[in-house]
Write a protein that holds these residues in place. Structure first.
Motif, PDB file in Angstrom:
ATOM      1  N   LEU A  72       0.833  -1.194   0.000  1.00 60.92           N
ATOM      2  CA  LEU A  72       0.000   0.000   0.000  1.00 60.92           C
ATOM      3  C   LEU A  72       0.873   1.252   0.000  1.00 60.92           C
ATOM      4  N   PRO A  73       0.340   2.394  -0.425  1.00 62.15           N
ATOM      5  CA  PRO A  73       1.108   3.645  -0.378  1.00 62.15           C
ATOM      6  C   PRO A  73       1.549   3.977   1.046  1.00 62.15           C
ATOM      7  N   GLU A  74       2.645   4.706   1.172  1.00 59.03           N
ATOM      8  CA  GLU A  74       3.224   4.993   2.485  1.00 59.03           C
ATOM      9  C   GLU A  74       2.261   5.765   3.382  1.00 59.03           C
ATOM     10  N   ASN A  75       1.480   6.678   2.807  1.00 62.06           N
ATOM     11  CA  ASN A  75       0.554   7.435   3.661  1.00 62.06           C
ATOM     12  C   ASN A  75      -0.537   6.540   4.242  1.00 62.06           C
ATOM     13  N   VAL A  76      -0.944   5.531   3.488  1.00 63.68           N
ATOM     14  CA  VAL A  76      -1.939   4.581   3.977  1.00 63.68           C
ATOM     15  C   VAL A  76      -1.326   3.689   5.050  1.00 63.68           C
ATOM     16  N   VAL A  77      -0.125   3.212   4.792  1.00 60.73           N
ATOM     17  CA  VAL A  77       0.584   2.379   5.770  1.00 60.73           C
ATOM     18  C   VAL A  77       0.747   3.128   7.088  1.00 60.73           C
ATOM     19  N   ASP A  78       1.153   4.386   7.002  1.00 58.38           N
ATOM     20  CA  ASP A  78       1.377   5.158   8.217  1.00 58.38           C
ATOM     21  C   ASP A  78       0.073   5.359   8.990  1.00 58.38           C
ATOM     22  N   ALA A  79      -1.030   5.609   8.280  1.00 57.24           N
ATOM     23  CA  ALA A  79      -2.317   5.777   8.952  1.00 57.24           C
ATOM     24  C   ALA A  79      -2.729   4.506   9.681  1.00 57.24           C
ATOM     25  N   VAL A  80      -2.575   3.370   9.032  1.00 61.42           N
ATOM     26  CA  VAL A  80      -2.925   2.094   9.680  1.00 61.42           C
ATOM     27  C   VAL A  80      -2.079   1.876  10.925  1.00 61.42           C
ATOM     28  N   HIS A  81      -0.783   2.101  10.807  1.00 64.21           N
ATOM     29  CA  HIS A  81       0.107   1.862  11.944  1.00 64.21           C
ATOM     30  C   HIS A  81      -0.205   2.798  13.109  1.00 64.21           C
ATOM     31  N   ARG A  82      -0.510   4.060  12.812  1.00 60.33           N
ATOM     32  CA  ARG A  82      -0.844   4.993  13.890  1.00 60.33           C
ATOM     33  C   ARG A  82      -2.141   4.590  14.576  1.00 60.33           C
ATOM     34  N   ARG A 110      -3.316   9.001  20.974  1.00 60.59           N
ATOM     35  CA  ARG A 110      -2.725  10.302  20.663  1.00 60.59           C
ATOM     36  C   ARG A 110      -3.093  10.795  19.264  1.00 60.59           C
ATOM     37  N   LEU A 111      -4.076  10.181  18.648  1.00 61.23           N
ATOM     38  CA  LEU A 111      -4.564  10.712  17.378  1.00 61.23           C
ATOM     39  C   LEU A 111      -5.322  12.006  17.656  1.00 61.23           C
ATOM     40  N   SER A 112      -5.174  12.965  16.783  1.00 61.78           N
ATOM     41  CA  SER A 112      -5.784  14.281  16.986  1.00 61.78           C
ATOM     42  C   SER A 112      -6.491  14.734  15.725  1.00 61.78           C
ATOM     43  N   ARG A 113      -7.295  15.775  15.876  1.00 63.50           N
ATOM     44  CA  ARG A 113      -7.988  16.318  14.713  1.00 63.50           C
ATOM     45  C   ARG A 113      -6.995  16.865  13.694  1.00 63.50           C
ATOM     46  N   SER A 114      -5.906  17.474  14.175  1.00 62.99           N
ATOM     47  CA  SER A 114      -4.908  17.995  13.237  1.00 62.99           C
ATOM     48  C   SER A 114      -4.239  16.863  12.478  1.00 62.99           C
ATOM     49  N   TRP A 115      -3.994  15.733  13.144  1.00 60.99           N
ATOM     50  CA  TRP A 115      -3.432  14.560  12.451  1.00 60.99           C
ATOM     51  C   TRP A 115      -4.408  14.071  11.400  1.00 60.99           C
ATOM     52  N   PHE A 116      -5.677  13.944  11.772  1.00 60.50           N
ATOM     53  CA  PHE A 116      -6.702  13.493  10.833  1.00 60.50           C
ATOM     54  C   PHE A 116      -6.775  14.417   9.619  1.00 60.50           C
ATOM     55  N   ILE A 140      -6.251  13.414   5.595  1.00 58.15           N
ATOM     56  CA  ILE A 140      -7.226  13.655   4.530  1.00 58.15           C
ATOM     57  C   ILE A 140      -6.655  14.595   3.469  1.00 58.15           C
ATOM     58  N   SER A 141      -5.992  15.657   3.899  1.00 56.44           N
ATOM     59  CA  SER A 141      -5.411  16.590   2.924  1.00 56.44           C
ATOM     60  C   SER A 141      -4.276  15.953   2.146  1.00 56.44           C
ATOM     61  N   GLY A 142      -3.693  14.870   2.703  1.00 57.06           N
ATOM     62  CA  GLY A 142      -2.621  14.158   2.012  1.00 57.06           C
ATOM     63  C   GLY A 142      -3.105  13.224   0.928  1.00 57.06           C
ATOM     64  N   GLY A 143      -4.416  13.143   0.718  1.00 57.65           N
ATOM     65  CA  GLY A 143      -4.923  12.371  -0.405  1.00 57.65           C
ATOM     66  C   GLY A 143      -5.756  11.161  -0.061  1.00 57.65           C
ATOM     67  N   LEU A 144      -5.991  10.893   1.232  1.00 60.58           N
ATOM     68  CA  LEU A 144      -6.817   9.746   1.615  1.00 60.58           C
ATOM     69  C   LEU A 144      -8.253  10.231   1.833  1.00 60.58           C
ATOM     70  N   GLU A 145      -9.158   9.852   0.927  1.00 58.50           N
ATOM     71  CA  GLU A 145     -10.539  10.305   1.030  1.00 58.50           C
ATOM     72  C   GLU A 145     -11.155   9.828   2.337  1.00 58.50           C
ATOM     73  N   VAL A 146     -12.096  10.618   2.866  1.00 56.16           N
ATOM     74  CA  VAL A 146     -12.656  10.315   4.178  1.00 56.16           C
ATOM     75  C   VAL A 146     -13.390   8.976   4.176  1.00 56.16           C
ATOM     76  N   THR A 147     -14.022   8.609   3.068  1.00 58.04           N
ATOM     77  CA  THR A 147     -14.714   7.326   3.004  1.00 58.04           C
ATOM     78  C   THR A 147     -13.717   6.164   3.070  1.00 58.04           C
ATOM     79  N   ARG A 148     -12.606   6.300   2.376  1.00 58.15           N
ATOM     80  CA  ARG A 148     -11.572   5.265   2.416  1.00 58.15           C
ATOM     81  C   ARG A 148     -10.928   5.214   3.801  1.00 58.15           C
ATOM     82  N   TYR A 149     -10.797   6.378   4.439  1.00 61.77           N
ATOM     83  CA  TYR A 149     -10.254   6.418   5.795  1.00 61.77           C
ATOM     84  C   TYR A 149     -11.159   5.635   6.750  1.00 61.77           C
TER      85      TYR A 149
END
Length: 257
Positions: A89-99, A106-112, A116-125
């Motif tokens: 999977l793309p690195e941004n997806v891998v990082d989201a899963v791992h976090r 420690r997930l925050s709204r700014s992280w979220f 999303i702004s990095g290209g992961l659509e909210v539905t896919r998230y």
């Protein structure tokens, strides 16, 4: 397609929990077979192979060196690097899963917002969160029994349905959700007619099939949705005992609620 129609590639003999130190109820084994089948099937926004890859990353996060170092850091953003393993999977997806799997407290709204702004659509998230959480639950269950984790399912071919429910609206959460009053049409069954719908259930509702699977999992592992407000509901444990265990586990996991 509703989640109950999925036919994944999981062998039924792979969910017998042979060698476990305690018997496992048949309804739990059936629920676990269903969850694995669901993970391996084409979803709403991810294909079957992609969903199995998400599940594999969720499992790998538990032993990832980068995730370990981030958990030990005062700020997870201060630790840079690459997650362990060969990634499909793309690195941004891998990082989201791992976090999500390794450091959810420690997930925050700014992280979220960055995700999303990095290209992961909210539905896919949302679908990614569901697959990651389902896999974590199965792995924790196996660990509690002292047995090896269940084999990952064989991914099935097919295209995602790409169904976005009309009733999902923004407001009140990081992601759009369906209010019980808006669960109509294809989503009329979503909450089973219950007047009490916890936010943890509603949080997945922009991807309705993930709510259906969560409800089946909750029915087997905890309490059916309609029975959550009923203090007299019990299984082998009484309801106060169930809540004591649930509260302790939630505290250990630093659950938001």
């Amino acid at each position: 397609m509703a989640a109950s129609g999925h036919q994944g590639g999981t062998r039924t003999d792979a969910v017998d929990y042979k060698g476990a130190r305690t018997p496992v109820r048949e309804d739990l084994r059936q629920a676990h077979r269903f969850i694995l089948s669901h993970i391996g099937s084409p979803g709403t926004w991810w294909s079957g192979p992609e969903r199995v890859a998400i599940a594999a990353e969720a499992r790998g996060a538990a032993r990832c060196a980068l995730c370990r170092d981030r958990r030990q850091s005062l700020s997870p953003g201060a630790v840079q690097g690459r997650h362990d393993g060969a990634h499909a999977l793309p690195e941004n997806v891998v990082d989201a899963v791992h976090r999500i799997r390794s450091d959810p407290a420690r997930l925050s709204r700014s992280w979220f917002d960055r995700v999303i702004s990095g290209g992961l659509e909210v539905t896919r998230y949302v679908e990614l969160v569901s697959v990651t959480s389902l896999m974590a639950g199965l792995d924790y269950f196996a660990r509690a029994l002292g047995v090896e984790p269940l084999p990952l399912p064989t991914p099935l071919p097919g295209a995602p349905s790409r169904h976005r429910p009309a009733g999902a609206k923004a407001g009140g959460a990081w992601v759009p959700m369906i209010d019980p009053g808006d669960a109509t049409g294809p989503e009329a069954d979503l909450y089973g007619g219950s007047d009490f719908v916890p936010n943890i259930v509603r949080a997945l509702s922009v991807v309705p099939d993930e709510v259906r699977v969560l409800r089946r999992s909750t029915d087997a592992h905890y309490v059916p949705l309609a029975q959550i407000p009923d203090p007299t509901f019990h299984r082998a444990l009484g309801r106060p005992q169930m809540e004591l265990v649930a509260a302790r586990v939630s505290a250990l996991n630093q659950c938001f609620y």
